[in-house]
Design an enzyme around this catalytic site. Sequence first.
Site, short mmCIF file in Angstrom:
data_model
loop_
_atom_site.label_atom_id
_atom_site.label_comp_id
_atom_site.label_asym_id
_atom_site.label_seq_id
_atom_site.Cartn_x
_atom_site.Cartn_y
_atom_site.Cartn_z
N LYS A 29 0.85 -1.19 0.00
CA LYS A 29 0.00 0.00 0.00
C LYS A 29 0.89 1.24 0.00
CE LYS A 29 -4.22 1.02 2.57
NZ LYS A 29 -4.78 0.88 3.93
C1 E4P Z 1 -8.11 1.36 4.55
O1 E4P Z 1 -7.47 0.98 3.61
C2 E4P Z 1 -8.03 2.74 5.06
O2 E4P Z 1 -6.76 3.01 5.54
C3 E4P Z 1 -9.10 2.92 6.13
O3 E4P Z 1 -10.33 2.44 5.63
C4 E4P Z 1 -9.21 4.35 6.61
O4 E4P Z 1 -10.33 4.44 7.46
P1 E4P Z 1 -10.60 5.68 8.45
O5 E4P Z 1 -10.90 6.86 7.61
O6 E4P Z 1 -11.77 5.25 9.28
O7 E4P Z 1 -9.34 5.84 9.25
#
Ligand code: E4P
Length: 218
Positions: free
Chosen positions: A83
């Site tokens: 990622k």
């Molecule tokens: C997933 O890949 C993301 O990092 C995550 O869904 C972010 O979520 P949040 O906005 O609740 O921190």
Amino acid sequence: MKIFLDTADVAEIREYAASGLVDGVTTNPSLAAKTGKDYVESLKEICALVPGPISAEVLATDFDGMMAQAKIFQKIAPNIAIKVPLTWDGLKACRALTDGGAQVNVTLCFSAVQAMMAAKAGAAFISPFIGRLDDIGEDGMTLIRDIRAIYDNYGFKTEVLAASIRSVSHVLHCALAGADVATIPTAIFKKLLDHTLTDKGLAAFIADAKKANVTIKG
Ligand code: E4P
């Protein structure tokens, strides 16, 4: 639509993966911090629990640093997806990693043009953050629909991985908008089967069978 769990908590993943309904997992540095455990060690355990893509997020913000951390993640298991953030260095790393055969998830996407650029960099997944857009008074779901339209217009193979999901309604609308994947916090995953009529109906079936002494004999 595929369902990923949005957590780095190994115990939670073990519990919900047993349902057979979990297609992958996404983690990020904030989720890793919440566990208090070593990030790479947690990822090893998660990769062994869920065969689908497990997103491991780099902490570096420069190209060389991202590539070095990606190498560490790639040693963990073949189902790791690297990622990277939606920045120039992130997309440069995305192209290099994709050309080397890795799956890359480009994260922190807040516009459809950003998503188009990530697709051009060869991303396997784009992660638009719905909830964080809603939080600032914008409509996260419009972003999912716009990305879907652009990817369909040009035949981009990048999967739309809806992230930052806050409710069951978000999951419903992601599916209606044609998202390929929704990554869901476990608190919301638990609620996906909830319906009061299901509970009431089941209680009535059991009570009726008991009253009339209905049994199932082999
Ligand atoms: C997933 O890949 C993301 O990092 C995550 O869904 C972010 O979520 P949040 O906005 O609740 O921190």
